[in-house]
Enzyme design. Structure first.
Site, mmCIF file in Angstrom:
data_model
loop_
_atom_site.group_PDB
_atom_site.id
_atom_site.type_symbol
_atom_site.label_atom_id
_atom_site.label_comp_id
_atom_site.label_asym_id
_atom_site.label_seq_id
_atom_site.Cartn_x
_atom_site.Cartn_y
_atom_site.Cartn_z
ATOM 1 N N HIS A 1 0.846 -1.204 0.000
ATOM 2 C CA HIS A 1 0.000 0.000 0.000
ATOM 3 C C HIS A 1 0.873 1.243 0.000
ATOM 4 C CE1 HIS A 1 -2.432 3.238 1.846
ATOM 5 N NE2 HIS A 1 -3.412 2.687 1.180
ATOM 6 N N HIS A 2 1.854 1.268 0.894
ATOM 7 C CA HIS A 2 2.845 2.342 0.821
ATOM 8 C C HIS A 2 4.122 1.909 1.528
ATOM 9 C CE1 HIS A 2 0.972 3.756 4.754
ATOM 10 N NE2 HIS A 2 2.245 3.805 5.052
ATOM 11 N N GLN B 1 9.799 0.916 6.183
ATOM 12 C CA GLN B 1 8.490 0.448 6.644
ATOM 13 C C GLN B 1 7.630 0.152 5.412
ATOM 14 O OE1 GLN B 1 5.244 3.149 7.974
ATOM 15 N NE2 GLN B 1 5.481 2.159 9.962
ATOM 16 N N HIS C 1 3.798 -1.096 4.279
ATOM 17 C CA HIS C 1 2.416 -1.341 4.701
ATOM 18 C C HIS C 1 1.775 -2.266 3.675
ATOM 19 C CE1 HIS C 1 -1.924 0.439 5.127
ATOM 20 N NE2 HIS C 1 -1.844 -0.799 5.576
ATOM 21 N N HIS D 1 -0.657 12.524 0.421
ATOM 22 C CA HIS D 1 -1.081 11.167 0.777
ATOM 23 C C HIS D 1 -2.388 11.196 1.550
ATOM 24 C CE1 HIS D 1 -0.926 6.954 1.924
ATOM 25 N NE2 HIS D 1 -1.091 7.295 3.177
ATOM 26 N N HIS E 1 -5.930 8.189 2.072
ATOM 27 C CA HIS E 1 -6.457 6.897 1.646
ATOM 28 C C HIS E 1 -7.556 7.184 0.617
ATOM 29 C CE1 HIS E 1 -4.750 4.997 5.588
ATOM 30 N NE2 HIS E 1 -3.822 5.404 4.752
ATOM 31 N N MET F 1 -5.942 9.246 6.231
ATOM 32 C CA MET F 1 -4.758 10.024 6.576
ATOM 33 C C MET F 1 -4.802 11.316 5.776
ATOM 34 S SD MET F 1 -1.506 7.455 6.874
ATOM 35 C CE MET F 1 -1.338 6.326 8.266
#
Length: 308
Positions: free
Chosen positions: A37-38, A112, A114, A184, A186, A260
């Site tokens: 997703h990111h 990170q 996701h 960014h 969703h 977000m």
């Protein structure tokens, strides 16, 4: 990678050689939105775990894996790159780089990822090579890059259009040169806009657009609309226009069911250190709005901030 839960956030660290300085000059993503997703790259003083891989999202705790933040608590932490929606690679302007290693506060780079969907792993596959190739040089660069992330908390009422807004003052005596921005959200985001605000001699706020776009297009770093320097006592502001056709409240959070509101501003400083301010967050709606009296804002570009 050995978990197949949706909405999974996994982190893995790389220790930077502390004996010399490196300058990161480009980022090349190796991922697709069908799987990831990111992805975020954090610059950390210490990683959030001593494990090779750990669960580092809001959903940590229920998976049985070791969990923690991307960076260790109390240690320096900043986002240096972000990717989503099949965005292409990013090359920084000539002579600009993120300084890491040696006397930099960045001693570890933590990736990170996701994973919002687990379709790729339904057949029993447990490996994934999503990641980011980092391009760097050891040649000293006079222009150090930095990122400031503007964002909000708050919530979006059911069946409503809501503005999620943030505002902060630049209080450090530095001259920063913006060159790229990224938005960014969703699925509810329609327009995300960011501004530099400077008062003229009459006390009128002059709003200079830094960037504005539909956040559901590739979430890459785009060239800013104005590269005019940002100075002490200027203000930075961002707005996310959200449209909800849901019959429930939508809160800010880590999953696809949440939202977000983020506006990233990438900049450089010449012969100086980047801003100590890495984040600019507000409580968001209904508590915080640009129109609140205590912000002392005027000439708010209400229409332009929400329309492409």
């Amino acid at each position: 990678m050995n978990s197949v839960e949706p909405e999974l956030y996994l982190c893995t660290p790389v220790k930077v050689d502390y004996t010399k300085s490196y300058y990161i000059v480009g980022f090349e993503p190796n991922a697709t939105m069908a799987t990831a997703h990111h992805m975020l790259l954090y610059g950390c003083g210490q990683p959030g775990s001593e494990s090779a891989v750990w669960n580092c999202g809001e959903m940590a705790g229920g998976s049985g894996e070791e969990s923690g933040s991307p960076c260790g608590s109390g240690a320096p932490s900043q986002i240096i790159y972000a990717w989503a929606r099949d965005a292409p690679k990013l090359e920084l302007p000539e002579g600009v780089g993120f300084k890491v290693g040696k006397d930099s506060p960045i001693q570890y780079i933590v990736l990170q990822v996701h994973y919002a969907h687990i379709d790729k792993f339904k057949d029993g596959t447990t490996s994934d090579d999503s990641g980011i190739f980092i391009h760097y040089t050891t040649k000293p660069l006079s222009k150090q890059a930095g990122v400031i992330l503007l964002g909000t908390a708050g919530y979006i009422p059911p069946m409503a259009t809501e503005h999620m807004e943030t505002l902060c003052d630049v209080q450090e005596d530095k001259v920063i040169h913006p060159f790229a921005y990224r938005t960014h959200t969703h699925s509810l985001g329609r327009v995300v806009s960011g501004y530099r605000i400077r008062k003229d001699d009459s006390g009128t706020d002059q709003w200079t657009l830094l960037g504005k776009r539909n956040p559901l297009t590739p979430q890459m770093f785009y060239p800013v609309e104005s590269r005019e320097p940002i100075r002490k006592n200027d203000r930075l502001a961002a707005r996310c226009t959200m449209e909800s056709n849901r019959t429930r409240i939508t809160k800010i959070g880590a999953t696809n069911e949440d939202e977000m509101c983020n506006f990233y501003l990438m900049y450089y400083v010449e012969n100086d250190e980047p801003l100590q301010m890495k984040y600019c967050f507000s409580n968001g709606p209904p508590l915080f709005r640009w129109s609140n009296r205590e912000t002392e804002l005027n000439h708010i570009p209400d229409y332009d901030a929400s329309h492409l």
